[in-house]
Design a protein around this motif. Structure first.
Motif, PDB file in Angstrom:
ATOM      1  N   LYS A 171     -54.591  -5.495  20.571  1.00 32.89           N
ATOM      2  CA  LYS A 171     -53.817  -4.300  20.247  1.00 32.89           C
ATOM      3  C   LYS A 171     -54.460  -3.077  20.902  1.00 32.89           C
ATOM      4  O   LYS A 171     -55.671  -2.907  20.857  1.00 32.89           O
ATOM      5  CB  LYS A 171     -53.738  -4.104  18.743  1.00 32.89           C
ATOM      6  CG  LYS A 171     -52.876  -2.948  18.317  1.00 32.89           C
ATOM      7  CD  LYS A 171     -52.744  -2.910  16.801  1.00 32.89           C
ATOM      8  CE  LYS A 171     -51.980  -1.712  16.343  1.00 32.89           C
ATOM      9  NZ  LYS A 171     -50.547  -1.838  16.414  1.00 32.89           N
ATOM     10  N   LYS A 172     -53.616  -2.247  21.500  1.00 34.85           N
ATOM     11  CA  LYS A 172     -54.077  -1.013  22.148  1.00 34.85           C
ATOM     12  C   LYS A 172     -54.532  -0.053  21.063  1.00 34.85           C
ATOM     13  O   LYS A 172     -53.870   0.155  20.061  1.00 34.85           O
ATOM     14  CB  LYS A 172     -52.927  -0.397  22.938  1.00 34.85           C
ATOM     15  CG  LYS A 172     -53.307   0.834  23.736  1.00 34.85           C
ATOM     16  CD  LYS A 172     -52.071   1.418  24.368  1.00 34.85           C
ATOM     17  CE  LYS A 172     -52.196   1.438  25.855  1.00 34.85           C
ATOM     18  NZ  LYS A 172     -51.015   2.014  26.497  1.00 34.85           N
ATOM     19  N   GLU A 173     -55.710   0.535  21.282  1.00 36.23           N
ATOM     20  CA  GLU A 173     -56.238   1.515  20.318  1.00 36.23           C
ATOM     21  C   GLU A 173     -55.485   2.827  20.502  1.00 36.23           C
ATOM     22  O   GLU A 173     -55.303   3.289  21.622  1.00 36.23           O
ATOM     23  CB  GLU A 173     -57.729   1.728  20.560  1.00 36.23           C
ATOM     24  CG  GLU A 173     -58.573   0.494  20.319  1.00 36.23           C
ATOM     25  CD  GLU A 173     -58.518   0.016  18.880  1.00 36.23           C
ATOM     26  OE1 GLU A 173     -58.475   0.845  17.945  1.00 36.23           O
ATOM     27  OE2 GLU A 173     -58.488  -1.229  18.683  1.00 36.23           O
ATOM     28  N   ASN A 174     -55.041   3.408  19.397  1.00 35.33           N
ATOM     29  CA  ASN A 174     -54.356   4.705  19.446  1.00 35.33           C
ATOM     30  C   ASN A 174     -55.390   5.811  19.475  1.00 35.33           C
ATOM     31  O   ASN A 174     -56.285   5.863  18.617  1.00 35.33           O
ATOM     32  CB  ASN A 174     -53.447   4.898  18.219  1.00 35.33           C
ATOM     33  CG  ASN A 174     -52.272   3.966  18.240  1.00 35.33           C
ATOM     34  OD1 ASN A 174     -51.800   3.572  19.303  1.00 35.33           O
ATOM     35  ND2 ASN A 174     -51.805   3.568  17.064  1.00 35.33           N
ATOM     36  N   SER A 176     -57.221   9.155  18.694  1.00 36.98           N
ATOM     37  CA  SER A 176     -57.165   9.993  17.483  1.00 36.98           C
ATOM     38  C   SER A 176     -56.953  11.439  17.811  1.00 36.98           C
ATOM     39  O   SER A 176     -57.377  11.970  18.749  1.00 36.98           O
ATOM     40  CB  SER A 176     -58.461   9.867  16.693  1.00 36.98           C
ATOM     41  OG  SER A 176     -58.635   8.530  16.325  1.00 36.98           O
TER      42      SER A 176
END
Length: 176
Positions: A171-174, A176
């Motif tokens: 999963k791609k990290e969003n 912050s």
């Protein structure tokens, strides 16, 4: 009233199909189901298991045509991309040889989802000749375990041959 219900059902199904590849929950369900199908098929020697829940006349079994036929001999029918990152576009080439007795003609190759795109030779493959089917997978918005199927339709017996790809998409990290 019956027509209204049927038409409403058709519109609802079409809406689901149109939005299926953009809805993450639906994609996740599809991925889990494809994984279960792949698991069941591997347990049954590659044969699809189709539950009979319909009360309509069952489909007639495919009849082998008379005469010489072409045949696929793939080096592999399954490919695991391993772990990739969400957003990666990866591809794999499945190589085959026509081990039959007639020229092989691929009429179609279709994937189980729009995120998977097959490319196949459009010209006939002579007896003893070989060809490639390139399968590209776009992991954008596809986190988790992905199992995709490409169905090749040709003048073989049976007419459908299935190729499978899988990947574990990080999963791609969003930000912050």
């Amino acid at each position: 009233m019956k027509n209204l219900t049927r038409n409403t059902l058709i519109v609802a199904l079409l809406t689901m199909v149109v939005f299926a590849c953009t809805n993450k929950e639906t994609e996740s369900r599809i991925a889990r189901l494809e994984g279960k199908v792949a698991e069941l098929e591997s347990k049954n020697g590659g044969r699809a298991v189709t539950p009979s829940t319909s009360t309509t006349t069952p489909a007639q079994p495919e009849v082998k045509p008379d005469g010489p036929l072409p045949a696929f001999a793939f080096k592999e029918e399954n490919h695991d991309f391993g772990t990739i990152n969400e957003g990666d576009i990866v591809d794999h080439t499945f190589t085959f040889t026509n081990t039959g007795e007639a020229p092989l003609i691929i009429s179609n190759a279709s994937a189980s989802c729009g995120c998977t795109v097959p490319q196949w030779p459009k010209e006939p493959i002579p007896v003893g000749g070989s060809g490639d089917i390139k399968v590209q997978f776009n992991s954008r918005n596809k986190p988790g375990i992905q199992n995709k199927t490409v169905t090749i339709t040709a003048n073989t017996f049976p007419t459908a041959t299935k190729l499978r790809i899988k990947a574990n998409v990080n999963k791609k990290e969003n930000p912050s």
